[in-house]
Design an enzyme around this catalytic site. Structure first.
Site, PDB file in Angstrom:
ATOM      1  N   CYS A 171     -27.340 -32.611  27.616  1.00  0.00           N
ATOM      2  CA  CYS A 171     -27.391 -31.161  27.836  1.00  0.00           C
ATOM      3  C   CYS A 171     -27.901 -30.853  29.238  1.00  0.00           C
ATOM      4  O   CYS A 171     -27.356 -30.002  29.943  1.00  0.00           O
ATOM      5  CB  CYS A 171     -28.280 -30.505  26.785  1.00  0.00           C
ATOM      6  SG  CYS A 171     -28.571 -28.752  27.055  1.00  0.00           S
ATOM      7  N   ASP A 172     -28.956 -31.557  29.656  1.00  0.00           N
ATOM      8  CA  ASP A 172     -29.508 -31.329  30.994  1.00  0.00           C
ATOM      9  C   ASP A 172     -28.484 -31.626  32.079  1.00  0.00           C
ATOM     10  O   ASP A 172     -28.345 -30.869  33.051  1.00  0.00           O
ATOM     11  CB  ASP A 172     -30.736 -32.215  31.211  1.00  0.00           C
ATOM     12  CG  ASP A 172     -31.983 -31.682  30.523  1.00  0.00           C
ATOM     13  OD1 ASP A 172     -31.948 -30.536  30.039  1.00  0.00           O
ATOM     14  OD2 ASP A 172     -32.988 -32.408  30.471  1.00  0.00           O
ATOM     15  N   TYR A 173     -27.769 -32.736  31.939  1.00  0.00           N
ATOM     16  CA  TYR A 173     -26.804 -33.111  32.973  1.00  0.00           C
ATOM     17  C   TYR A 173     -25.617 -32.151  33.016  1.00  0.00           C
ATOM     18  O   TYR A 173     -25.151 -31.771  34.098  1.00  0.00           O
ATOM     19  CB  TYR A 173     -26.334 -34.552  32.766  1.00  0.00           C
ATOM     20  CG  TYR A 173     -27.350 -35.567  33.216  1.00  0.00           C
ATOM     21  CD1 TYR A 173     -27.652 -35.720  34.567  1.00  0.00           C
ATOM     22  CD2 TYR A 173     -28.045 -36.354  32.309  1.00  0.00           C
ATOM     23  CE1 TYR A 173     -28.598 -36.629  34.999  1.00  0.00           C
ATOM     24  CE2 TYR A 173     -28.995 -37.272  32.725  1.00  0.00           C
ATOM     25  CZ  TYR A 173     -29.264 -37.411  34.071  1.00  0.00           C
ATOM     26  OH  TYR A 173     -30.211 -38.302  34.490  1.00  0.00           O
ATOM     27  N   ALA A 176     -26.821 -29.083  34.697  1.00  0.00           N
ATOM     28  CA  ALA A 176     -26.975 -29.282  36.142  1.00  0.00           C
ATOM     29  C   ALA A 176     -25.629 -29.277  36.863  1.00  0.00           C
ATOM     30  O   ALA A 176     -25.498 -28.711  37.952  1.00  0.00           O
ATOM     31  CB  ALA A 176     -27.704 -30.593  36.410  1.00  0.00           C
ATOM     32  N   GLN A 203     -28.886 -23.325  28.909  1.00  0.00           N
ATOM     33  CA  GLN A 203     -28.528 -24.660  28.440  1.00  0.00           C
ATOM     34  C   GLN A 203     -27.641 -24.613  27.199  1.00  0.00           C
ATOM     35  O   GLN A 203     -26.638 -25.320  27.111  1.00  0.00           O
ATOM     36  CB  GLN A 203     -29.785 -25.469  28.129  1.00  0.00           C
ATOM     37  CG  GLN A 203     -30.551 -25.966  29.334  1.00  0.00           C
ATOM     38  CD  GLN A 203     -31.782 -26.732  28.909  1.00  0.00           C
ATOM     39  OE1 GLN A 203     -32.683 -26.164  28.305  1.00  0.00           O
ATOM     40  NE2 GLN A 203     -31.823 -28.008  29.214  1.00  0.00           N
TER      41      GLN A 203
END
Length: 407
Positions: A171-173, A176, A203
């Site tokens: 999720c973070d990638y 980003a 997110q």
């Protein structure tokens, strides 16, 4: 220690000035991608504690290369003044925090545009800057975004097994990467209009965005698709299979060509369930069950590398499921220089993942290892006009912090 004047000219984004004040992965990874492509990136950490990414061994070193860094107490009066000077310097400011955090500090988009009318602002948060108040103010991590965004529900093995988090920090990638392209898209438009832009990235929305047909299947047909694990929900022969040597392969037995060339290999040539011209076998049908069983039997009798070689020679899509140790020895990884070495101020010579994607005429590069905590405080502040005496006073007041040997 370095200042913005020490950043070499290279890459697609040479001259772009980026201020990054987020933490961990969901926003900082976007800024690092820009730094690898030549942008001048100043990443600010809190004086209360170093970025959590530093607590994961080697994570900071891989994902903060090419950056300048400061440890600054932004909400303090002196920190606010420094922050606003950096806002006037920047083309893009990116941050990650709970929705409304900077508004509470009086640093609204409109206020920042008074200081820099052309500024591109990128807010990254778990639940967005607007919406239901009880959600906007919630804290979030990668797994929270996956859970609330519906992505975790569709990953993992079928019931009664629980949903599974996609690792590492998927999720973070994804967030980003969206922050990166959105920032650059807004920056391009600012060049035409002269007016700044603000981007609101949540997110959970990024997770819902990448679910292909799953949402529409519910809205159009009223069906909530279940988890299917590694197997394709529709096609047999499209899954991961364990081999004789306990390694795994992923095989895609789909399409008229792969079926025609692959069926003889697994002993199904001429089988009545597989007539000439068949393109695929559906899961749960006699043909589908027979296909999966035949593939598994073949894999039981061969190593993963043997299966990979045999199927690829027959032009049946296949790959050994690699770990990083296997990838390092792979000739294609080696030919494309996926891994590289660089000098890191914490560990010396290190090896990790290279810059990518690749640009032919203006390539990205690694000119600097990830900086130590607060390493560039003084150099950056001198550029902003602060004297050494003033900088010492900021340290004494706790407006600045630095690690051992960095002040």
């Amino acid at each position: 220690m370095a200042s913005t004047k020490d950043v070499p000219q290279f890459g697609q984004l040479a001259g772009l000035k980026v201020l990054s004040t987020g933490t961990v992965v969901a926003q900082p990874f976007a800024a690092m991608l820009m730094a690898e492509a030549g942008a001048t990136v100043i990443h600010i950490e809190s004086t209360l504690a170093p970025d959590t990414c530093r607590a994961i061994k080697y994570a900071w070193n891989q994902e903060h290369r090419n950056e300048l860094t400061m440890a600054l107490n932004i909400p303090s009066p002196e920190g606010r003044e420094i922050f606003l000077k950096l806002i006037r310097w920047a083309d893009i400011w990116m941050e990650s925090s709970k929705g409304g955090t900077y508004q509470k500090w009086g640093l609204t988009d409109e206020y920042l545009w008074e200081h820099n009318p052309k500024l591109v602002i990128v807010h990254v948060s778990g639940f967005g800057q607007e919406g239901d108040p009880q959600y906007v103010s919630r804290a979030s991590y990668d797994a929270i975004g996956q859970a609330f965004g519906g992505y975790m529900f569709i990953n993992g093995m079928p019931e009664p097994n629980p949903p599974m988090r996609a690792v590492p920090y998927t999720c973070d990638y994804v967030t980003a990467l969206n922050a990166c392209w959105a920032a650059l898209a807004a920056y391009l438009n600012v060049q035409k209009t002269g007016k700044g832009e603000s981007v609101d990235i949540a997110q959970f929305e990024m997770m819902m965005k990448i679910q292909l047909h799953y949402p529409m299947t519910y809205f159009q047909d009223g069906v909530v698709l279940p988890r299917f694990g590694n197997a394709d929900p529709k096609f047999a022969g499209y899954s991961a299979y364990k081999c004789k040597d306990d390694n795994y392969v992923f095989i895609g037995f789909v399409g008229a060509g792969p079926m025609k060339r692959g069926l003889p290999i697994i002993g199904l040539a001429g089988d009545p369930d597989f007539p000439p011209g068949i393109q695929l076998a559906l899961r749960g049908t006699p043909a589908g069950d027979k296909l999966d069983a035949a593939i598994q039997k073949f894999c039981d009798e061969h190593t993963a590398e043997e299966v990979d070689k045999i199927f690829l020679e027959a032009e049946v899509p296949c790959s050994v499921i690699l770990n990083v140790a296997m990838a390092e020895k792979n000739p294609h990884y080696q030919a494309r220089h996926v891994f590289t070495e660089w000098e890191d101020p914490q560990y010396g010579k290190v090896k990790g993942v290279n810059t990518m994607p690749r640009f032919k005429r203006n390539p990205s590069k690694i000119w600097r290892g990830a900086p130590l905590y607060g390493m560039d405080n003084s150099d950056i502040l001198r550029e902003l006009g602060y004297t050494d005496e003033q900088i010492d006073q900021l340290y004494e007041k706790g407006v600045l912090r630095a690690g051992e040997g960095c002040h």
